[in-house]
Design an enzyme around this catalytic site. Structure first.
Site, short mmCIF file in Angstrom:
data_model
loop_
_atom_site.label_atom_id
_atom_site.label_comp_id
_atom_site.label_asym_id
_atom_site.label_seq_id
_atom_site.Cartn_x
_atom_site.Cartn_y
_atom_site.Cartn_z
N PRO A 58 -52.65 -38.89 54.87
CG PRO A 58 -52.93 -40.23 53.00
CD PRO A 58 -52.01 -40.00 54.15
CG ASN A 59 -57.96 -37.83 52.75
OD1 ASN A 59 -58.13 -36.77 52.15
ND2 ASN A 59 -57.70 -38.96 52.12
NE ARG A 66 -61.41 -39.42 56.06
CZ ARG A 66 -60.36 -40.22 56.11
NH1 ARG A 66 -59.40 -40.03 57.01
NH2 ARG A 66 -60.25 -41.22 55.27
CE1 TYR A 71 -60.98 -42.80 59.63
CE2 TYR A 71 -62.73 -41.94 58.21
CZ TYR A 71 -61.65 -42.79 58.41
OH TYR A 71 -61.23 -43.63 57.40
CG ASN A 122 -53.93 -42.94 61.04
OD1 ASN A 122 -53.92 -43.64 60.04
ND2 ASN A 122 -55.05 -42.51 61.60
CB ALA A 125 -55.66 -44.44 51.92
CG HIS A 128 -54.99 -49.75 53.49
ND1 HIS A 128 -55.04 -50.47 54.67
CD2 HIS A 128 -55.73 -48.63 53.72
CE1 HIS A 128 -55.79 -49.83 55.55
NE2 HIS A 128 -56.22 -48.71 54.99
CG ASP A 135 -38.83 -50.31 51.07
OD1 ASP A 135 -39.13 -51.39 51.63
OD2 ASP A 135 -38.65 -50.21 49.84
CD GLU A 146 -50.40 -50.13 60.71
OE1 GLU A 146 -49.41 -50.87 60.54
OE2 GLU A 146 -51.49 -50.30 60.17
CG HIS A 148 -55.17 -47.64 61.37
ND1 HIS A 148 -54.79 -46.87 60.31
CD2 HIS A 148 -54.33 -48.69 61.39
CE1 HIS A 148 -53.77 -47.44 59.70
NE2 HIS A 148 -53.47 -48.55 60.34
CB SER A 150 -61.93 -46.74 61.67
OG SER A 150 -60.98 -46.96 60.63
NE ARG A 155 -63.68 -47.91 57.71
CZ ARG A 155 -63.11 -46.76 57.37
NH1 ARG A 155 -62.01 -46.35 57.99
NH2 ARG A 155 -63.63 -46.01 56.42
NE ARG A 159 -61.69 -48.03 54.49
CZ ARG A 159 -61.36 -46.84 53.96
NH1 ARG A 159 -60.19 -46.30 54.20
NH2 ARG A 159 -62.22 -46.19 53.20
#
Ligand code: DHK
Length: 204
Positions: A58-59, A66, A71, A122, A125, A128, A135, A146, A148, A150, A155, A159
């Site tokens: 998302p986002n 953004r 970012y 990635n 959110a 978290h 699963d 994984e 990210h 940032s 942060r 996060r």
């Protein structure tokens, strides 16, 4: 250098479909080596064409505009193009998708089983919060890296913890958009290591 053929990115259909009340579908782009990824046409052995799915949560469709102080200014399309270029240089078909919807991400992870050798994710959110994505990662038993943009550990406190990390091969964060490129490199390292030992993950 292998030549690459890029499929035109489809319009972002997920949110539009969701607004219409339909099933959201992710934006998906992919690129293959010349020969369309077909081992016969590309002259590669069947074991030599790998496929990695890159999932943006998302986002992340807003990357470029953004919170650029966090970012950066690189767009998602630019990241995907670079991932596909880097993948092609290593005989890898990189497929990228983005969704703002947890279920669509879970479907994408499940759909990678038997089709892809590894996943780079990635989850935004959802990193978290989403035990359902965790699963799904566990269920498909593919190597997952994984990433990210940032440094999530530097942060806000919420996060700092990733519920996905324990089911991933590893986590790369804090290198800006290079986290994705490092993530792809790490995923391909795992895939190539497995191939050397005759354990292709697609077969699982
Ligand atoms: C992206 C997000 O959208 C956040 O929710 C995560 C991650 C961090 C990133 O740094 O790429 O907390």
């Amino acid at each position: 250098m292998p030549r690459v053929r890029q499929r035109a990115a489809r319009p972002l259909r997920g949110d539009a479909a969701a607004r219409r009340g339909g099933e959201p579908t992710p934006e998906r782009t992919s690129v293959r080596e010349d020969g369309g990824g077909d081992p016969q046409r590309s002259g590669r052995g069947p074991q030599q064409v790998s496929r990695v799915l890159v999932i943006h949560g998302p986002n992340l469709n807003l990357l470029g505009t953004r919170e650029p102080h966090i970012y950066g200014t690189t767009t998602l399309a630019e990241i995907d193009a670079e991932l596909q270029r880097l993948g092609a240089a290593r005989g890898c078909d990189v497929e990228c998708m983005q969704s703002n919807h947890e279920g669509v991400i879970i479907d994408a992870i499940q759909g990678a089983r038997g089709r892809c050798d590894a996943i780079v994710i990635n989850a935004g959110a959802f990193t978290h919060t989403s035990y359902a994505i965790r699963d799904a990662i566990e269920a498909v038993a593919l190597p997952v890296v994984e990433v990210h943009v940032s440094n999530i550990h530097a942060r806000e406190a919420f996060r700092h913890h990733s519920v996905l990390a324990a089911r991933c091969v590893g986590q790369i964060c804090g290198f800006g958009v290079r986290s994705y490129y490092l993530g792809l490199d790490a995923a391909l390292g795992v895939v190539e290591g497995s191939a050397r030992h005759g354990q292709g993950s697609k077969a699982r």
